[in-house]
Design a protein around this motif. Structure first.
Motif, PDB file in Angstrom:
ATOM      1  N   LEU A 162      10.770   4.000  -4.091  1.00  0.00           N
ATOM      2  CA  LEU A 162       9.586   3.181  -4.365  1.00  0.00           C
ATOM      3  C   LEU A 162       9.025   3.474  -5.750  1.00  0.00           C
ATOM      4  CD1 LEU A 162       7.818   3.536  -0.890  1.00  0.00           C
ATOM      5  CD2 LEU A 162       9.164   1.594  -1.712  1.00  0.00           C
ATOM      6  N   TYR A 163       9.024   4.748  -6.117  1.00  0.00           N
ATOM      7  CA  TYR A 163       8.424   5.137  -7.392  1.00  0.00           C
ATOM      8  C   TYR A 163       9.227   4.595  -8.571  1.00  0.00           C
ATOM      9  CZ  TYR A 163       6.182   7.918 -10.962  1.00  0.00           C
ATOM     10  OH  TYR A 163       5.490   8.290 -12.085  1.00  0.00           O
TER      11      TYR A 163
ATOM     12  N   VAL B   5       7.830  17.108  -7.826  1.00  0.00           N
ATOM     13  CA  VAL B   5       9.186  16.687  -7.472  1.00  0.00           C
ATOM     14  C   VAL B   5       9.275  15.174  -7.597  1.00  0.00           C
ATOM     15  CG1 VAL B   5      10.989  16.844  -5.738  1.00  0.00           C
ATOM     16  CG2 VAL B   5       9.255  18.617  -5.869  1.00  0.00           C
ATOM     17  N   ILE B   6       9.428  14.717  -8.833  1.00  0.00           N
ATOM     18  CA  ILE B   6       9.563  13.295  -9.137  1.00  0.00           C
ATOM     19  C   ILE B   6      10.607  13.174 -10.229  1.00  0.00           C
ATOM     20  CG2 ILE B   6       8.389  11.272 -10.139  1.00  0.00           C
ATOM     21  CD1 ILE B   6       5.868  12.066  -8.856  1.00  0.00           C
ATOM     22  N   PRO B   7      11.436  12.148 -10.207  1.00  0.00           N
ATOM     23  CA  PRO B   7      12.409  11.985 -11.291  1.00  0.00           C
ATOM     24  C   PRO B   7      11.707  11.792 -12.627  1.00  0.00           C
ATOM     25  CG  PRO B   7      12.271  10.006  -9.948  1.00  0.00           C
ATOM     26  CD  PRO B   7      11.503  11.062  -9.222  1.00  0.00           C
TER      27      PRO B   7
ATOM     28  N   ALA C 153       0.824  -1.202   0.000  1.00  0.00           N
ATOM     29  CA  ALA C 153       0.000   0.000   0.000  1.00  0.00           C
ATOM     30  C   ALA C 153       0.859   1.253   0.000  1.00  0.00           C
ATOM     31  CB  ALA C 153      -0.940   0.007   1.210  1.00  0.00           C
ATOM     32  N   VAL C 154       1.935   1.250   0.771  1.00  0.00           N
ATOM     33  CA  VAL C 154       2.836   2.403   0.805  1.00  0.00           C
ATOM     34  C   VAL C 154       3.472   2.611  -0.567  1.00  0.00           C
ATOM     35  CG1 VAL C 154       4.958   3.322   1.797  1.00  0.00           C
ATOM     36  CG2 VAL C 154       3.275   2.207   3.265  1.00  0.00           C
ATOM     37  N   ALA C 155       3.900   1.519  -1.202  1.00  0.00           N
ATOM     38  CA  ALA C 155       4.511   1.634  -2.527  1.00  0.00           C
ATOM     39  C   ALA C 155       3.512   2.200  -3.536  1.00  0.00           C
ATOM     40  CB  ALA C 155       5.012   0.273  -2.988  1.00  0.00           C
ATOM     41  N   ASP C 156       2.248   1.769  -3.462  1.00  0.00           N
ATOM     42  CA  ASP C 156       1.246   2.284  -4.405  1.00  0.00           C
ATOM     43  C   ASP C 156       0.991   3.773  -4.208  1.00  0.00           C
ATOM     44  OD1 ASP C 156       0.958  -0.174  -5.562  1.00  0.00           O
ATOM     45  OD2 ASP C 156      -0.897  -0.708  -4.514  1.00  0.00           O
ATOM     46  N   THR C 157       1.001   4.220  -2.963  1.00  0.00           N
ATOM     47  CA  THR C 157       0.722   5.631  -2.708  1.00  0.00           C
ATOM     48  C   THR C 157       1.937   6.522  -2.949  1.00  0.00           C
ATOM     49  OG1 THR C 157       1.117   5.191  -0.358  1.00  0.00           O
ATOM     50  CG2 THR C 157      -1.167   5.240  -1.094  1.00  0.00           C
ATOM     51  N   SER C 158       3.077   5.936  -3.310  1.00  0.00           N
ATOM     52  CA  SER C 158       4.218   6.772  -3.705  1.00  0.00           C
ATOM     53  C   SER C 158       3.996   7.417  -5.062  1.00  0.00           C
ATOM     54  CB  SER C 158       5.501   5.917  -3.754  1.00  0.00           C
ATOM     55  OG  SER C 158       5.461   5.003  -4.840  1.00  0.00           O
ATOM     56  N   SER C 159       2.882   7.100  -5.716  1.00  0.00           N
ATOM     57  CA  SER C 159       2.575   7.692  -7.015  1.00  0.00           C
ATOM     58  C   SER C 159       2.058   9.119  -6.901  1.00  0.00           C
ATOM     59  CB  SER C 159       1.531   6.833  -7.747  1.00  0.00           C
ATOM     60  OG  SER C 159       0.348   6.697  -6.973  1.00  0.00           O
TER      61      SER C 159
END
Length: 749
Positions: free
Chosen positions: A282-283, A347-349, A225-231
């Protein structure tokens, strides 16, 4: 069980590259009056090495590692029970027996001082701390400062100041991240300039660390769930549920934010943001291994934002999902809303060319091709499509009200901008919080130009609070509000506070907005100039001019610095080359400074004389002009007149606490003429205004209501009304407008 009574402080276990941080050692030493000191921060922040280094310097300290020293009982040595300290590391991994021992030690009326460290505090222990007299060093205090980041990175290779600033901005002071970044850049054979563009990508190497260490206490489902919300940039419980289907999103977010372990609260309405570098890990992992899932998450996020009237984020996520047709449709349909809200900076690569470009409608690439041009271009288009959107007419109304304000500010006419702001603020407030925040930050910039520093800071702070409360992270307007706060501190000569604001800007927005980045560096140069490091300030302004489109403020500062270094010819060349970018007030200041450098005082006086007689321009520029006129008078031998002009500037600056102009231009060749000549400022009414009435009068010269003035001065509404009545009576006026106009005539403002 074996007692851990006499474990020596493991000073020899320190890394050879350990960075001693004096401020934290001083904090630990200074907390001696507290029975319990908490050192709580996320993984990799440097807790253990800090405490081991501190232990090595203390005469009576026992160090326990609760994660590796086994389930032994915690008992202080009998011989020094009341005079020693016990450092208990990894408290988040303490056994039930160890927690019982810690709670028992805290309950004793006389016992050792406990320094408890870990990633979080177990709830049982947290519950008993209020009665134990505890203090806390949290993650924000443990994070490296910009100077500490530079010292740490220097141990891994020689990096330029610009590169070090980038490392700090990307890592946010996270020690482990700074080491990874420094190692990566120092070993890059291509050069740091090439590596800097990929600094965020170091997060890709941290995925296993984040999942296996930072999030190790979570279940597999929770980590998923944490990984999914890194979007998303920021997440609330409702958005978390939409992305993951988890009905317990609030509980999980609360756990992630416990003791600042992984997430931090944004505002006061339940929004949270993950640590930037960990979110990046994560993203990027999802982007590489699960691209279809990530695109689906972006589509879900976009639909959620669209349903909640957050059109900027909806466009961003539609583009990130690869649905460019839908993004274009949204941009067309909600174009007035997008302009009213202001740009969104993410702020995302961006590892692929299909990554969404930040929506920058309203950016200011130049003085003449800025927001006004963008607004005019939209207004010139057919609005049929936009009228299909909800509140399209209201959004168009806000955009129309914004254009003259921005034009007036760009031209250096803040009083005109303030006049137009009344309509913009009212319309924007009715449209929604984000348009309102955008209008407020322009109000802050207006009050800054007018020299109303207190109100400028209040408006900027209000802007930031509104954006934070709605989970807006990486907003264009938030960045400019921060610039206003830094500028207020600089004008008051509060340089440490100004530097802190700029550091926060670097961490929050990184380098995704070129104008904001330039403004940040410009204000850093102002700080350097004010601290006496003119050469460093000059290097900064020269680099800004060479690498981007210079602003009027940058050119003015650059010419000032060149003249301070005796480079008159270079200053004149820059002034001529970039004259088109200067507003009329700044052009006059630049011209006068050049003329004075050439000892042409009469021409400098003529350049400024008419300008200082107008009170509708920037107060800060007016103060600068008076000081230059004083220099001109001194240059021609009129020393008493020079002193009088400086006193006039001081009277204007004093109410707001403006100090910067006088620090940069100290009095030279002036005399004390004795009692000052009584001028207009001394012709106060027979009944002189009290200090509190003057405070109220200054705020009457704003857009604040009586209730807002009362809140700003910490008074009741009735008290403010009484002061207003007293002001009207003493000034012999009946209206607010007349009181302000007469106050300007009497130079009370």
């Amino acid at each position: 069980m074996t007692d851990l009574d006499d474990v020596a402080p493991p000073g020899n276990a320190l890394s050879s590259r350990h960075l001693r941080r004096d401020r934290l050692h001083d904090t630990l030493d200074g907390a001696a009056g507290h029975r319990c000191v908490l050192v709580i921060g996320p993984a990799g922040i440097g807790k253990t090495e800090l405490l081991r280094a501190w232990c090595a310097e203390q005469p009576m300290v026992t160090f326990y590692d609760l994660a590796h020293d086994g389930p032994a009982r915690l008992r202080p040595p009998v011989r020094s029970k009341t005079s020693m300290s016990m450092v208990l590391d990894n408290v988040h991994r303490a056994s039930k027996t160890q927690l019982d021992d810690i709670i028992g030690l805290l309950a004793e009326p006389v016992g050792p001082r406990l320094v408890i460290a870990g990633r979080w505090v177990p709830p049982r222990l947290r519950a008993c701390l209020p009665t134990a007299g505890s203090t806390e060093i949290d993650g924000s205090a443990l994070a490296l400062t910009e100077d500490e980041t530079a010292r740490l990175c220097a141990r891994y290779g020689r990096l330029s100041p610009e590169t070090l600033a980038e490392v700090y901005a990307v890592t946010g002071g996270w020690t482990a991240g700074a080491i990874v970044a420094a190692t990566s850049i120092a070993g890059d054979p291509v050069g740091t300039g090439h590596q800097l563009h990929r600094l965020h990508a170091i997060g890709a190497t941290l995925h296993d660390y984040v999942v296996g260490d930072v999030l190790a206490h979570l279940s597999d489902d929770d980590r998923r769930a944490v990984a999914d919300t890194s979007s998303v940039e920021t997440v609330s419980a409702a958005l978390f549920t939409a992305l993951t289907g988890r009905p317990d999103a609030g509980r999980l977010l609360e756990e992630l934010a416990r003791d600042g372990m992984f997430a931090v609260a944004v505002g006061e309405r339940g929004w949270h943001r993950y640590c930037r570098l960990w979110r990046t890990a994560l993203y990027l992992h999802a982007q590489h291994f699960e691209p279809d899932r990530l695109r689906s998450l972006h589509r879900t996020a976009g639909d959620w934002y669209l349903a909640h009237g957050r059109y900027r984020e909806a466009v961003h996520h539609a583009t990130a999902a690869g649905d460019h047709a839908h993004a274009a449709e949204l941009t067309t349909r909600y174009r007035f809303h997008l302009l009213a809200d202001g740009p969104l900076i993410t702020v995302i690569p961006a590892p692929s060319p299909t990554w969404p470009v930040p929506l920058v409608a309203g950016n200011r690439p130049s003085r003449h091709a800025g927001p006004v041009t963008a607004v005019a271009g939209v207004l010139a288009q057919t609005a049929a499509t936009a009228r299909d959107a909800p509140d399209a007419d209201a959004a168009r109304h806000v955009v129309e009200r914004a254009a003259p304000v921005i034009a007036a500010l760009n031209a250096g006419r803040p009083l005109e901008a303030r006049t137009h702001l009344i309509a913009w603020l009212r319309a924007a407030h009715q449209l929604g919080p984000l348009p309102h925040a955008r209008a407020l930050r322009h109000s802050a910039a207006t009050e800054l130009q007018l020299g109303n520093l207190q109100l400028a800071a209040a408006r900027a702070g209000q802007t930031r609070r509104i954006l934070a409360d709605h989970g807006v992270s990486g907003a264009h307007d938030d960045g400019w509000a921060t610039i206003v706060l830094a500028a207020v501190h600089i004008q008051r000569n509060e340089l440490t506070a100004a530097a802190e604001q700029l550091r926060g800007l670097a961490v929050d927005l990184w380098r995704t907005d070129a104008p904001l980045t330039a403004a940040e560096h410009l204000h850093r140069a102002m700080i350097e100039q004010q601290r006496g490091d003119v050469q460093a300030a000059l290097r900064t302004t020269r680099q800004l001019i060479e690498t981007g489109t210079p602003s009027a403020e940058l050119l003015h500062l650059h010419v000032q610095l060149l003249l301070a270094n005796g480079h008159t010819i270079d200053a004149e060349r820059h002034a001529q080359t970039y004259a088109v970018w200067l507003t009329d007030p700044l052009r006059r200041l630049v011209d006068a400074g050049l003329l004075l450098a050439q000892h042409r005082a009469a021409e400098a006086t003529e350049t400024l004389q008419t300008f200082v007689q107008h009170t509708d321009g920037s107060t800060l520029c007016r103060i600068d002009a008076l000081l230059l006129l004083a220099d001109a008078a001194a240059q021609t031998g009129h020393l008493e007149h020079a002193t009088h002009l400086r006193r006039q500037a001081e009277r204007i600056a004093a109410p707001a606490g403006i100090r910067r102009p006088f620090l940069l231009n100290p009095p030279q060749n002036t005399v004390d003429p004795g009692p000052p000549v009584r001028g207009p400022a001394d012709r106060v009414p027979p009944a002189t205004l009290t200090d509190r009435e003057l405070d109220v009068l200054r705020l009457l010269n704003t857009l604040l209501t009586v209730a807002e003035i009362a809140a700003a001065l910490h008074l009741t509404d009735n008290t403010v009304k009484s002061h207003v009545s007293g002001i009207y009576r003493k000034l012999k006026v009946r209206r607010r407008r007349d009181a302000v106009r007469l106050a300007y005539t009497l130079q009370l403002l």
